[in-house]
Design a protein around this motif. Structure first.
Motif, PDB file in Angstrom:
ATOM      1  N   ASN A   1       0.826  -1.217   0.000  1.00 55.27           N
ATOM      2  CA  ASN A   1       0.000   0.000   0.000  1.00 55.27           C
ATOM      3  C   ASN A   1       0.860   1.267   0.000  1.00 55.27           C
ATOM      4  N   ARG A   2       2.159   1.086  -0.220  1.00 57.80           N
ATOM      5  CA  ARG A   2       3.121   2.194  -0.304  1.00 57.80           C
ATOM      6  C   ARG A   2       3.240   2.975   0.997  1.00 57.80           C
ATOM      7  N   GLU A   3       2.985   2.300   2.093  1.00 54.11           N
ATOM      8  CA  GLU A   3       3.226   2.956   3.383  1.00 54.11           C
ATOM      9  C   GLU A   3       4.718   2.878   3.684  1.00 54.11           C
ATOM     10  N   ASP A   4       5.217   3.818   4.510  1.00 54.76           N
ATOM     11  CA  ASP A   4       6.656   3.911   4.749  1.00 54.76           C
ATOM     12  C   ASP A   4       7.090   2.972   5.865  1.00 54.76           C
ATOM     13  N   VAL A   5       7.213   1.692   5.553  1.00 55.71           N
ATOM     14  CA  VAL A   5       7.607   0.723   6.587  1.00 55.71           C
ATOM     15  C   VAL A   5       9.131   0.712   6.747  1.00 55.71           C
ATOM     16  N   LEU A   6       9.569   0.249   7.906  1.00 58.87           N
ATOM     17  CA  LEU A   6      11.008   0.120   8.148  1.00 58.87           C
ATOM     18  C   LEU A   6      11.541  -1.087   7.385  1.00 58.87           C
ATOM     19  N   LEU A   7      12.687  -0.934   6.775  1.00 60.14           N
ATOM     20  CA  LEU A   7      13.253  -2.035   5.988  1.00 60.14           C
ATOM     21  C   LEU A   7      13.559  -3.244   6.861  1.00 60.14           C
ATOM     22  N   GLU A   8      14.007  -2.990   8.089  1.00 60.42           N
ATOM     23  CA  GLU A   8      14.358  -4.131   8.954  1.00 60.42           C
ATOM     24  C   GLU A   8      13.117  -4.962   9.301  1.00 60.42           C
ATOM     25  N   ASP A   9      11.930  -4.336   9.251  1.00 65.33           N
ATOM     26  CA  ASP A   9      10.702  -5.070   9.574  1.00 65.33           C
ATOM     27  C   ASP A   9      10.325  -6.074   8.481  1.00 65.33           C
ATOM     28  N   LEU A  10      10.927  -5.935   7.303  1.00 62.94           N
ATOM     29  CA  LEU A  10      10.631  -6.877   6.205  1.00 62.94           C
ATOM     30  C   LEU A  10      11.362  -8.205   6.401  1.00 62.94           C
ATOM     31  N   LEU A  11      12.340  -8.217   7.308  1.00 63.49           N
ATOM     32  CA  LEU A  11      13.113  -9.431   7.638  1.00 63.49           C
ATOM     33  C   LEU A  11      13.721 -10.075   6.387  1.00 63.49           C
ATOM     34  N   LEU A  12      14.330  -9.246   5.565  1.00 64.80           N
ATOM     35  CA  LEU A  12      14.980  -9.774   4.357  1.00 64.80           C
ATOM     36  C   LEU A  12      16.327 -10.396   4.727  1.00 64.80           C
ATOM     37  N   ASP A  13      16.618 -11.549   4.150  1.00 67.49           N
ATOM     38  CA  ASP A  13      17.943 -12.125   4.364  1.00 67.49           C
ATOM     39  C   ASP A  13      18.909 -11.529   3.332  1.00 67.49           C
ATOM     40  N   SER A  14      20.175 -11.929   3.442  1.00 66.58           N
ATOM     41  CA  SER A  14      21.193 -11.336   2.580  1.00 66.58           C
ATOM     42  C   SER A  14      20.894 -11.573   1.102  1.00 66.58           C
ATOM     43  N   LEU A  15      20.479 -12.788   0.772  1.00 66.66           N
ATOM     44  CA  LEU A  15      20.198 -13.109  -0.632  1.00 66.66           C
ATOM     45  C   LEU A  15      19.044 -12.247  -1.155  1.00 66.66           C
ATOM     46  N   SER A  16      18.036 -12.054  -0.326  1.00 62.99           N
ATOM     47  CA  SER A  16      16.903 -11.223  -0.735  1.00 62.99           C
ATOM     48  C   SER A  16      17.347  -9.786  -0.966  1.00 62.99           C
ATOM     49  N   ARG A  17      18.266  -9.317  -0.117  1.00 58.11           N
ATOM     50  CA  ARG A  17      18.766  -7.952  -0.311  1.00 58.11           C
ATOM     51  C   ARG A  17      19.495  -7.837  -1.648  1.00 58.11           C
ATOM     52  N   PHE A  18      20.230  -8.889  -2.015  1.00 58.98           N
ATOM     53  CA  PHE A  18      20.912  -8.855  -3.307  1.00 58.98           C
ATOM     54  C   PHE A  18      19.903  -8.858  -4.461  1.00 58.98           C
ATOM     55  N   GLU A  19      18.787  -9.556  -4.273  1.00 61.60           N
ATOM     56  CA  GLU A  19      17.739  -9.543  -5.312  1.00 61.60           C
ATOM     57  C   GLU A  19      17.194  -8.135  -5.476  1.00 61.60           C
ATOM     58  N   VAL A  20      16.964  -7.474  -4.349  1.00 63.36           N
ATOM     59  CA  VAL A  20      16.463  -6.095  -4.393  1.00 63.36           C
ATOM     60  C   VAL A  20      17.472  -5.204  -5.105  1.00 63.36           C
TER      61      VAL A  20
END
Lengths: 83, 317
Positions: free
Chosen positions: A30-49
């Protein structure tokens, strides 16, 4: 003109996994300004981003660029400042 | 992956860096794993890593180290000639009145000339080259792609200039660029910055005894067996980070030479690096001026401490 927020939301949404809390994912979509750490992305996911953003904007990013940004809007602002 | 356990005591660092029970981080596996997941080519990155002694263990390390040592020794005379004849002129030019970009005007061309002389090649790498950055864990995919392409281009340039060289011989020369570029650029630049900011009041001998600073703040190792370090027994697979940057502290002056590492993995370019440093210091003193560091900023880098910006203002009284 590039819609950096849409790009960031799209890249992050694609990288979210089952670890991402559903309410946080909904807020992101919904394009709300969430904190990135709350998405719980792992390292591989961060590389995908990073790869999706790099390929779209034709820029180079480091993992730190993503880690240094606190929120979705912060990341969009950072990318806008880079291009 | 958990953060490595930091090792700061000299004796513990010596154990971690000397003992065969600690092996280098498997950088190649990390690149390959990411390349497979993200779908990019890391062939030339992995090939380069597999020739860098610092990345190898056991017999492979011993063989690679012998080859690289021989290569450095073969080119030492040419490199020393650059140190003795060209470096003083470059410093003299750097100390002329006005604004100077130390990286562009001195550090980068100086290190390029040294590596070219040592390898018998005439190759200038871009100032933002990624060839030295294959130890980084944080580079994004775009930079890894560029790194792979740069390593291929470097191989092709060497092959074009020295067509008689075998694939292995070319790989060894690529290693000199990998190990020389950021480590030497960063160490010289950071040491010069400290001297400019602290003045040249010390004697040449005091300043030149060893580098005041290092571009290699730490070295990581993984335990291949359970190991006692600092009274604690760590299990196999524990990652350690030997902090070399602590030797920059004044109380550790007696151990400054530990910047160059310990034992089988100690720096093969130490002799040349120290000769370069002594010449830089003497040349700085031979061309005195009122010098202010007007801008200095380290590059964002998880491996090397190297300036991205290093500018000075030079005034002659």
């Amino acid at each position: 003109m590039t819609d950096f927020m849409s790009l960031v939301v799209s890249a992050l949404t694609d990288a979210c996994t089952e670890k991402t809390p559903k309410d946080i994912l909904t807020k992101l979509q919904n394009r709300e300004d969430v904190l990135l750490e709350d998405l719980l992305l792992d390292s591989l996911s961060r590389f995908e981003v990073m790869m999706k953003i790099e390929d779209t904007l034709d820029i180079e990013l480091d993992e730190d660029d993503l880690i240094d940004q606190k929120s979705v809007q912060g990341l969009a602002n950072y990318l806008a400042s880079r291009t | 992956m958990p953060d490595p356990t930091a090792i700061t005591k000299l004796d513990d660092i010596a154990i971690v860096l000397r003992s065969p029970d600690f092996r280098p981080v498997d950088y190649a596996a990390r690149h390959l794993s990411l390349a497979a997941a993200m779908g990019f080519d890391a062939t030339h990155i992995v090939s380069a890593i597999n020739h860098v002694p610092l990345c190898l263990h056991g017999d492979r390390h011993a063989q690679a180290r012998k080859r690289i040592a021989r290569l450095i020794n073969e080119g030492t005379e040419n490199a020393m000639a650059v140190v003795e004849t060209e470096v003083p002129e470059m410093i003299a030019q750097l100390h002329t009145p006005g604004h100077h970009d130390v990286m562009k005007e001195f550090v980068i061309p100086c290190v390029d000339r040294l590596i070219s002389a040592n390898t018998g090649l005439n190759i200038t790498l871009p100032s933002d080259t990624l060839v030295s950055r294959l130890f980084s864990q944080t580079l994004g995919v775009a930079k890894r792609r560029r790194m792979n392409a740069e390593l291929l281009a470097l191989r092709e340039k060497i092959a074009a200039q020295r067509p008689e060289l075998s694939h292995e011989d070319i790989s060894d020369r690529i290693v000199l660029f990998i190990l020389g570029v950021d480590a030497l650029r960063g160490t010289i630049a950071r040491s010069m910055q400290l001297i400019y900011e602290g003045g040249l009041q010390q004697t040449s001998t005091e300043i030149a005894r060893d580098y005041p600073a290092t571009a290699v703040p730490y070295i990581d190792r993984e335990a291949t067996a359970a190991c006692p370090i600092g009274g604690i027994t760590y299990p196999t697979g524990t990652n350690f980070r030997a902090r070399l940057d602590q030797f920059e502290e004044r109380e550790n002056q007696a151990h400054r030479n530990r910047f160059f590492g310990f034992g089988a993995h100690s720096c093969l370019g130490r002799k040349l690096a120290l000769a370069l440093w002594r010449t830089v210091v003497n040349s700085m003193r031979d061309h005195p001026a009122n010098i202010t560091v007007s801008d200095f900023k380290l590059r964002k880098d998880d491996v090397f401490a190297i300036p991205e910006v290093f500018e000075i203002e030079v005034i002659h009284d």
